[in-house]
Motif scaffolding. Structure first.
Motif, PDB file in Angstrom:
ATOM      1  N   ARG A  44       4.018  10.156  -7.214  1.00 60.59           N
ATOM      2  CA  ARG A  44       2.596  10.454  -7.130  1.00 60.59           C
ATOM      3  C   ARG A  44       1.948  10.292  -8.497  1.00 60.59           C
ATOM      4  O   ARG A  44       2.384  10.885  -9.481  1.00 60.59           O
ATOM      5  CB  ARG A  44       2.400  11.894  -6.638  1.00 60.59           C
ATOM      6  CG  ARG A  44       0.941  12.275  -6.458  1.00 60.59           C
ATOM      7  CD  ARG A  44       0.806  13.670  -5.875  1.00 60.59           C
ATOM      8  NE  ARG A  44      -0.579  13.990  -5.643  1.00 60.59           N
ATOM      9  CZ  ARG A  44      -1.292  13.600  -4.607  1.00 60.59           C
ATOM     10  NH1 ARG A  44      -0.732  12.869  -3.672  1.00 60.59           N
ATOM     11  NH2 ARG A  44      -2.560  13.937  -4.483  1.00 60.59           N
ATOM     12  N   GLY A  68      -0.649   4.236 -11.214  1.00 66.38           N
ATOM     13  CA  GLY A  68      -1.134   3.935  -9.867  1.00 66.38           C
ATOM     14  C   GLY A  68      -1.837   2.599  -9.837  1.00 66.38           C
ATOM     15  O   GLY A  68      -1.715   1.817  -8.890  1.00 66.38           O
ATOM     16  N   ASN A  69      -2.589   2.288 -10.905  1.00 67.43           N
ATOM     17  CA  ASN A  69      -3.278   0.983 -10.988  1.00 67.43           C
ATOM     18  C   ASN A  69      -2.259  -0.162 -10.984  1.00 67.43           C
ATOM     19  O   ASN A  69      -2.464  -1.184 -10.329  1.00 67.43           O
ATOM     20  CB  ASN A  69      -4.101   0.872 -12.276  1.00 67.43           C
ATOM     21  CG  ASN A  69      -5.294   1.813 -12.351  1.00 67.43           C
ATOM     22  OD1 ASN A  69      -5.956   1.893 -13.362  1.00 67.43           O
ATOM     23  ND2 ASN A  69      -5.561   2.547 -11.285  1.00 67.43           N
ATOM     24  N   GLY A  85      -3.222  10.331  -7.167  1.00 65.88           N
ATOM     25  CA  GLY A  85      -3.505  10.620  -5.754  1.00 65.88           C
ATOM     26  C   GLY A  85      -4.858  10.139  -5.266  1.00 65.88           C
ATOM     27  O   GLY A  85      -5.413  10.699  -4.323  1.00 65.88           O
ATOM     28  N   HIS A 135      -6.567  -2.216  -2.347  1.00 65.13           N
ATOM     29  CA  HIS A 135      -6.013  -0.887  -2.046  1.00 65.13           C
ATOM     30  C   HIS A 135      -4.563  -0.904  -1.601  1.00 65.13           C
ATOM     31  O   HIS A 135      -3.942   0.147  -1.495  1.00 65.13           O
ATOM     32  CB  HIS A 135      -6.860  -0.190  -0.967  1.00 65.13           C
ATOM     33  CG  HIS A 135      -8.283   0.013  -1.379  1.00 65.13           C
ATOM     34  ND1 HIS A 135      -9.304   0.181  -0.484  1.00 65.13           N
ATOM     35  CD2 HIS A 135      -8.849   0.055  -2.611  1.00 65.13           C
ATOM     36  CE1 HIS A 135     -10.453   0.327  -1.137  1.00 65.13           C
ATOM     37  NE2 HIS A 135     -10.204   0.245  -2.430  1.00 65.13           N
ATOM     38  N   PRO A 191       2.458   6.408 -17.712  1.00 64.88           N
ATOM     39  CA  PRO A 191       1.744   5.977 -16.505  1.00 64.88           C
ATOM     40  C   PRO A 191       0.631   6.892 -16.030  1.00 64.88           C
ATOM     41  O   PRO A 191      -0.260   6.449 -15.309  1.00 64.88           O
ATOM     42  CB  PRO A 191       2.851   5.879 -15.450  1.00 64.88           C
ATOM     43  CG  PRO A 191       4.035   6.522 -16.026  1.00 64.88           C
ATOM     44  CD  PRO A 191       3.903   6.547 -17.500  1.00 64.88           C
ATOM     45  N   ALA A 207       0.885   0.015  -9.841  1.00 67.86           N
ATOM     46  CA  ALA A 207       1.595   0.006  -8.558  1.00 67.86           C
ATOM     47  C   ALA A 207       0.754  -0.629  -7.452  1.00 67.86           C
ATOM     48  O   ALA A 207       1.288  -1.193  -6.503  1.00 67.86           O
ATOM     49  CB  ALA A 207       1.990   1.436  -8.172  1.00 67.86           C
ATOM     50  N   CYS A 223      -8.328   7.983 -11.476  1.00 73.23           N
ATOM     51  CA  CYS A 223      -7.041   7.345 -11.171  1.00 73.23           C
ATOM     52  C   CYS A 223      -6.251   7.121 -12.460  1.00 73.23           C
ATOM     53  O   CYS A 223      -6.777   7.211 -13.551  1.00 73.23           O
ATOM     54  CB  CYS A 223      -7.250   6.042 -10.414  1.00 73.23           C
ATOM     55  SG  CYS A 223      -8.086   4.754 -11.359  1.00 73.23           S
ATOM     56  N   GLY A 240     -11.491  -4.160  -9.446  1.00 72.63           N
ATOM     57  CA  GLY A 240     -12.752  -3.474  -9.724  1.00 72.63           C
ATOM     58  C   GLY A 240     -13.795  -4.539  -9.977  1.00 72.63           C
ATOM     59  O   GLY A 240     -13.490  -5.741  -9.923  1.00 72.63           O
TER      60      GLY A 240
HETATM   61  C1  LIG Z   1     -13.832   6.706  -4.910  1.00 77.32           C
HETATM   62  C2  LIG Z   1     -12.696   5.713  -5.031  1.00 77.32           C
HETATM   63  C3  LIG Z   1     -12.965   4.452  -5.525  1.00 77.32           C
HETATM   64  C4  LIG Z   1     -11.934   3.510  -5.641  1.00 77.32           C
HETATM   65  N1  LIG Z   1     -12.233   2.292  -6.157  1.00 77.32           N
HETATM   66  C5  LIG Z   1     -11.242   1.381  -6.326  1.00 77.32           C
HETATM   67  C6  LIG Z   1     -11.537   0.099  -6.902  1.00 77.32           C
HETATM   68  O1  LIG Z   1     -12.665  -0.211  -7.271  1.00 77.32           O
HETATM   69  N2  LIG Z   1     -10.506  -0.765  -7.031  1.00 77.32           N
HETATM   70  C7  LIG Z   1      -9.228  -0.452  -6.647  1.00 77.32           C
HETATM   71  O2  LIG Z   1      -8.330  -1.283  -6.818  1.00 77.32           O
HETATM   72  N3  LIG Z   1      -8.942   0.748  -6.100  1.00 77.32           N
HETATM   73  C8  LIG Z   1      -9.898   1.667  -5.942  1.00 77.32           C
HETATM   74  N4  LIG Z   1      -9.605   2.889  -5.399  1.00 77.32           N
HETATM   75  C9  LIG Z   1      -8.229   3.178  -4.944  1.00 77.32           C
HETATM   76  C10 LIG Z   1      -7.330   3.886  -6.002  1.00 77.32           C
HETATM   77  O3  LIG Z   1      -8.098   4.582  -6.962  1.00 77.32           O
HETATM   78  C11 LIG Z   1      -6.413   2.872  -6.673  1.00 77.32           C
HETATM   79  O4  LIG Z   1      -5.498   2.337  -5.717  1.00 77.32           O
HETATM   80  C12 LIG Z   1      -5.606   3.443  -7.848  1.00 77.32           C
HETATM   81  O5  LIG Z   1      -4.934   2.381  -8.485  1.00 77.32           O
HETATM   82  C13 LIG Z   1      -4.592   4.507  -7.436  1.00 77.32           C
HETATM   83  O6  LIG Z   1      -4.136   5.154  -8.606  1.00 77.32           O
HETATM   84  P1  LIG Z   1      -3.536   6.631  -8.528  1.00 77.32           P
HETATM   85  O7  LIG Z   1      -3.042   6.995  -9.877  1.00 77.32           O
HETATM   86  O8  LIG Z   1      -4.484   7.565  -7.915  1.00 77.32           O
HETATM   87  O9  LIG Z   1      -2.286   6.377  -7.562  1.00 77.32           O
HETATM   88  P2  LIG Z   1      -1.718   7.249  -6.362  1.00 77.32           P
HETATM   89  O10 LIG Z   1      -2.717   7.351  -5.257  1.00 77.32           O
HETATM   90  O11 LIG Z   1      -1.133   8.500  -6.869  1.00 77.32           O
HETATM   91  O12 LIG Z   1      -0.532   6.303  -5.885  1.00 77.32           O
HETATM   92  C14 LIG Z   1      -0.788   5.011  -5.386  1.00 77.32           C
HETATM   93  C15 LIG Z   1       0.552   4.282  -5.229  1.00 77.32           C
HETATM   94  O13 LIG Z   1       1.107   4.050  -6.505  1.00 77.32           O
HETATM   95  C16 LIG Z   1       2.424   4.602  -6.578  1.00 77.32           C
HETATM   96  N5  LIG Z   1       2.599   5.096  -7.952  1.00 77.32           N
HETATM   97  C17 LIG Z   1       1.771   5.895  -8.652  1.00 77.32           C
HETATM   98  N6  LIG Z   1       2.275   6.104  -9.889  1.00 77.32           N
HETATM   99  C18 LIG Z   1       3.450   5.421  -9.946  1.00 77.32           C
HETATM  100  C19 LIG Z   1       4.456   5.246 -10.947  1.00 77.32           C
HETATM  101  N7  LIG Z   1       4.369   5.820 -12.151  1.00 77.32           N
HETATM  102  N8  LIG Z   1       5.547   4.487 -10.632  1.00 77.32           N
HETATM  103  C20 LIG Z   1       5.667   3.886  -9.425  1.00 77.32           C
HETATM  104  N9  LIG Z   1       4.746   4.018  -8.452  1.00 77.32           N
HETATM  105  C21 LIG Z   1       3.656   4.772  -8.717  1.00 77.32           C
HETATM  106  C22 LIG Z   1       2.458   5.687  -5.519  1.00 77.32           C
HETATM  107  O14 LIG Z   1       3.776   5.921  -5.063  1.00 77.32           O
HETATM  108  C23 LIG Z   1       1.590   5.081  -4.438  1.00 77.32           C
HETATM  109  O15 LIG Z   1       2.334   4.189  -3.652  1.00 77.32           O
HETATM  110  C24 LIG Z   1     -10.608   3.845  -5.251  1.00 77.32           C
HETATM  111  C25 LIG Z   1     -10.338   5.129  -4.770  1.00 77.32           C
HETATM  112  C26 LIG Z   1     -11.362   6.062  -4.656  1.00 77.32           C
HETATM  113  C27 LIG Z   1     -11.040   7.424  -4.135  1.00 77.32           C
END
Ligand SMILES: Cc1cc2nc3c(=O)[nH]c(=O)nc-3n(C[C@H](O)[C@H](O)[C@H](O)COP(=O)(O)OP(=O)(O)OC[C@H]3O[C@@H](n4cnc5c(N)ncnc54)[C@H](O)[C@@H]3O)c2cc1C
Length: 474
Positions: free
Chosen positions: A68, A141-142, A71, A416, A109, A144, A137, A149
């Motif tokens: 995670r 996660g970016n 999230g 996504h 990360p 992964a 974020c 954007g």
């Molecule tokens: C309001 C809003 C706007 C958004 N806008 C965009 C946008 O413009 N562009 C876009 O691409 N996305 C967007 N997203 C989606 C999201 O923010 C992205 O997918 C972001 O990259 C997820 O990062 P996170 O740290 O929250 O990952 P998480 O939700 O915690 O995890 C996402 C995935 O990555 C994996 N992961 C996380 N950390 C690691 C790690 N260290 N090693 C291995 N795996 C890992 C997790 O297991 C999971 O499969 C948006 C989301 C919201 C809520």
């Protein structure tokens, strides 16, 4: 989960870093989809060695392990659909180095994306990937998810910036991929394989990112159009005129109406069916030159009005409609189902025609806006989960959207990822042979299938049946 296994986890991270209480487990079981499954335990390690020991323990005991980040994912990627252990990266939140001479940064990360932007921009450097969630974020996660954007049009997605990784395999082995160099062709491109692997192949513990010099100047303008088709064609006209803007965003009538209702005044002159927000950057002369060419291209493509912004206040005003959109859509319906489909840029008019057909065929409110320069639209189905008939119509519209996008030579996800939310549609885009190859790669990384099970091709009906909605906000 057995008591000895929990004791083993506590032995690795220390009892204070192991949580089994319902509130922590519940919070660690959801992402932005708000539909999740609580894990049996949450561990928050503080070192790569601890992560390796956790992975080894889960591998040996065949316990599901889900990483995670922050999230904020939109496809349930961080949701532990089969329970087991959630590994929170919360303590990996440091920028380890910003190396201006070599134009790179080394980060843990869970550095929040905006924190890296701020840190490098203070040194005249630039990290272009800018997901709209960047204030929350994290970079892991970016990577992964290969996050994109608005700026992906000119600068590309996260993938273009990942030079090297440290990662822990699900077996507990620690690997380093890539190099700090611009050029590197030694061995298979494992870095590229891990980017976008949705937390299913390895746990990222350190990321080396490429930076670029911060652009000196920007020019921003908006343009309205009498038809969505004219706006979509203007996007190609700008590119054909020889300019690749940093961002080129599009809002349709439904999106403009939603923002107007939200802010209490119109966002475009009466009769406008679409708005483009265009931003070019570079040196001062280059920004001025490119803005002139892009505005001329929009005029030539039939723009009905143009607003140019030369001050930062005016720029904020031009961006207002796009910035307020997420908040505005919340007023339209209790829930939005946000699909990040993408087509080749030139087929954007056909994608908008498809969205029109979905509105008519399924009697749904749909707002479609997004990164027009990339051909990447956020198609938001506005629904009320309490209305069963509406939810059935939304499911049918979703299936038709994905089938239509693949027919347009596009992709069912531009940003996504697949997670569990789009798993049912993977076969629309990938052949059986392609999925089988991916499964063999997964097997090589993760022989017991413990890392983030229940995602991509591995999502079963039982996984989906086990999900529960987050309680409504108080
Ligand atoms: C309001 C809003 C706007 C958004 N806008 C965009 C946008 O413009 N562009 C876009 O691409 N996305 C967007 N997203 C989606 C999201 O923010 C992205 O997918 C972001 O990259 C997820 O990062 P996170 O740290 O929250 O990952 P998480 O939700 O915690 O995890 C996402 C995935 O990555 C994996 N992961 C996380 N950390 C690691 C790690 N260290 N090693 C291995 N795996 C890992 C997790 O297991 C999971 O499969 C948006 C989301 C919201 C809520």
């Amino acid at each position: 989960m057995t008591a000895p296994f929990l004791e083993a986890l506590a032995g690795i991270v220390g009892p204070a870093r192991l949580a089994v209480d319902a509130a922590t487990r519940d919070a660690a079981g959801r992402d932005a989809l708000l539909r999740g499954h609580a894990p049996d335990a949450v561990v928050t390690p503080g070192s790569t060695a601890e992560i390796a020991a956790i992975a080894r323990a889960c591998h040996e005991a065949r316990v599901p392990l889900t990483v995670r980040g922050a999230g904020t994912g939109y496809t349930g990627g961080a949701v532990p659909v089969r329970g087991g252990v959630v590994l929170s990266m919360a303590r990996f939140d440091r920028i380890l180095a910003i190396d201006a001479a070599n134009l790179l940064a080394v980060v843990q990360p869970n550095v929040v994306t905006r924190a890296l932007h701020d840190a490098v921009e203070a040194q005249g450097l630039f990290y272009p990937p800018d997901p709209a969630s960047l204030a929350r974020c994290a970079l892991g996660g970016n990577v992964a998810e290969d996050a994109g954007g608005p700026r992906a049009f000119k600068y590309g997605t996260t993938r273009r910036y990942v030079l090297a990784l440290e990662a822990v395999l699900p077996t507990g082995e620690i690997i380093r991929t890539g190099a700090k160099t611009v050029k590197n062709v030694t061995g298979y491109a494992l870095t590229d394989l891990l980017v976008g692997s949705e937390g299913t192949l390895a746990i990222l513990t350190e990321i080396t990112l490429r930076l670029v010099p911060k652009p000196a100047a920007q020019r921003t303008f908006s343009a309205t159009f009498a038809t969505i088709d004219a706006a979509a064609r203007a996007v190609s006209a700008v590119v054909q005129a020889g300019v690749v803007p940093a961002t080129l965003e599009i809002l349709d009538r439904a999106s403009l109406d939603a923002v107007a209702a939200h802010v209490g005044r119109p966002m475009a002159p009466a009769g406008s069916e679409a708005l483009l927000v265009v931003e070019v950057d570079g040196s001062e002369p280059a920004a001025v030159h490119d803005a002139a060419i892009a505005t001329a291209a929009c005029r030539g493509a039939g723009a009905t009005s143009l607003v140019e912004a030369s001050t930062s206040e005016a720029r904020e005003a031009v961006w207002e409609a796009r910035r307020e959109l997420s908040f505005a859509l919340r007023r339209l319906a209790p829930r939005k189902i946000n699909h990040d489909v993408v087509v080749p840029r030139g087929r954007l008019p056909e994608l908008y025609a498809l969205v029109d057909r979905l509105r008519a065929d399924h009697a749904l409110s749909i707002a479609a806006f997004g990164h027009a320069g990339d051909g990447n639209l956020h198609v938001n189905l506005m629904v009320d989960p309490a209305d069963t008939a509406m939810m059935q119509r939304a499911a049918a519209a979703e299936a038709a959207l994905f089938a239509g996008v693949v027919a347009l030579e596009g992709s069912i996800s531009g940003e996504h990822g697949i997670g569990y939310a789009k798993a049912a549609y993977l076969g629309l885009q990938l052949t059986a042979a392609e999925i089988a190859l991916m499964q063999r790669l997964k097997q090589a990384f993760d022989p017991h299938g413990i890392l983030n099970p229940g995602k991509l091709w591995d999502t079963s009906a039982a996984d989906l049946d086990g999900l529960t909605d987050a309680p409504p906000a108080p």
